[in-house]
Enzyme design. Structure first.
Site, PDB file in Angstrom:
ATOM      1  N   ARG A  60       0.667  -1.141  -0.053  1.00  0.00           N
ATOM      2  CA  ARG A  60      -0.052  -0.081   0.044  1.00  0.00           C
ATOM      3  C   ARG A  60       0.834   1.382   0.132  1.00  0.00           C
ATOM      4  NH1 ARG A  60      -2.426  -3.787  -1.013  1.00  0.00           N
ATOM      5  NH2 ARG A  60      -4.334  -4.378  -0.349  1.00  0.00           N
TER       6      ARG A  60
ATOM      7  N   SER B 152     -11.517   0.544   2.791  1.00  0.00           N
ATOM      8  CA  SER B 152     -10.577   0.137   4.047  1.00  0.00           C
ATOM      9  C   SER B 152     -10.026   1.352   4.731  1.00  0.00           C
ATOM     10  CB  SER B 152      -9.502  -0.785   3.542  1.00  0.00           C
ATOM     11  OG  SER B 152      -9.858  -2.168   2.959  1.00  0.00           O
TER      12      SER B 152
ATOM     13  N   GLU C  27      -5.239   3.920   6.171  1.00  0.00           N
ATOM     14  CA  GLU C  27      -5.253   3.916   4.812  1.00  0.00           C
ATOM     15  C   GLU C  27      -5.699   4.742   4.080  1.00  0.00           C
ATOM     16  OE1 GLU C  27      -6.496   0.177   1.683  1.00  0.00           O
ATOM     17  OE2 GLU C  27      -5.457  -0.314   3.391  1.00  0.00           O
TER      18      GLU C  27
END
Length: 317
Positions: free
Chosen positions: A179, A228, A298
């Site tokens: 990520r 998320s 995130e």
């Protein structure tokens, strides 16, 4: 909040072909539907127009890039400087280059890329069918799902830097990890060459159907959410840590932790950005207290707090 007009500070601005708006509210451009205005919102006509704008923009004026707004929380005080949004009209093309490669604009929705890859008979893109974002964001954060990440598909990325220069980066230049990308923060991705694997279209369609079915069953996809919320820490699932901390269904103002999937924040009743971020930091503080683990956001949180409504990380813990 109302910001001063930046247009007089940009030389020869009348030569720019894209759309320019002053104090443009950003709430309707994000999936959460919250947040204050952009001091100046610029939606370039194409890559050349973006480069021309950045060449004219004084270096001291900050620049923020937003995509489809799915993984983004704009704070209620708005965003000073220039917000650049790459629209699907100017950056939304998908071109079949050859038997294994696609050229994809940074404004293409992830789901549309999955459909284009199906049409081209290329596998390896089905995971995008379940990601509610755009390719520019996917390149920036190495979006992934179901064991596949964006870095596995990237061959070469085109971008424009803060000086208005067009640059190219090979996959290795992106510095991908979970990520995350190490690409220079001033780069604005405009398109990418991606590689797939030729496969029977029926098999690809089955993979896409499985992704859609999983998302429908496990995620609150019909709600105002940002996807998320927290990254999975090494060796842990974020949702399990949130659940163990007793935060499933936690509500503050109009914001709530999803009962269906507790790594999702929801705008359930005219929430403000303050409500949403306060719920998120409350969750982080409780997870830290119960497990000793510091969850990382995130979702990207950007812009200014309204005076008197500042929120500290982990509530100051």
């Amino acid at each position: 909040m109302t910001f001063p007009d930046l247009r007089p500070e940009i030389p020869d601005i009348e030569a720019i072909r894209g759309a320019i708006d002053v104090n443009r509210p950003l709430a309707d451009l994000t999936w959460f539907r919250v947040g204050g205005p952009a001091q100046l919102l610029f939606q370039p006509a194409d890559e050349a127009d973006l480069a021309a704008f950045l060449q004219r923009l004084p270096q001291e004026i900050p620049v923020l890039v937003v995509g489809l707004g799915s993984n983004l929380l704009i704070r209620d005080g708005g965003v000073p400087g220039v917000v650049i949004r790459l629209s699907p009209r100017g950056f939304g093309g998908v071109e079949t280059v050859d038997a294994t490669h696609l050229k994809v604009g940074a404004g293409v929705p992830d789901k549309r890329l999955a459909a284009a890859a199906l049409d081209a008979g290329l596998s390896g893109f089905a995971f995008y069918h379940g990601i509610p974002g755009g390719i520019g964001g996917a390149l920036k954060m190495n979006a992934g799902a179901h064991g596949i990440e964006t870095c596995q598909r990237v061959v070469e990325v085109r971008a424009v830097n803060r000086a208005g220069e067009i640059v190219r980066l090979a996959a290795d230049d992106m510095g991908y990890s979970y990520r995350h990308s190490e690409a220079a923060p001033d780069l604005i991705f405009t398109s990418v060459l991606m590689e797939g694997i030729p496969e029977d279209k029926d098999a690809i369609r089955r993979d896409m159907d499985a992704v859609a079915a999983h998302r429908e069953a496990a995620q609150p996809i019909r709600s105002r959410t940002g996807g998320s919320t927290f990254k999975n820490p090494d060796g842990h699932s974020a949702w399990k840590l949130v659940d163990a901390a007793g935060c499933r269904g936690l509500r503050i103002g109009g914001a709530e932790v999803s009962e269906m999937h507790c790594n999702f924040l929801l705008n359930v009743d005219n929430a403000t950005a303050h409500d949403l971020e306060l719920v998120g930091e409350t969750v982080r503080a409780r997870v830290l207290a119960t497990s000793g683990i510091r969850l990382e956001w995130e979702i990207k949180r950007l812009g200014l707090f309204v005076e008197g409504q500042e929120i500290k990380e982990f509530l100051g813990a």
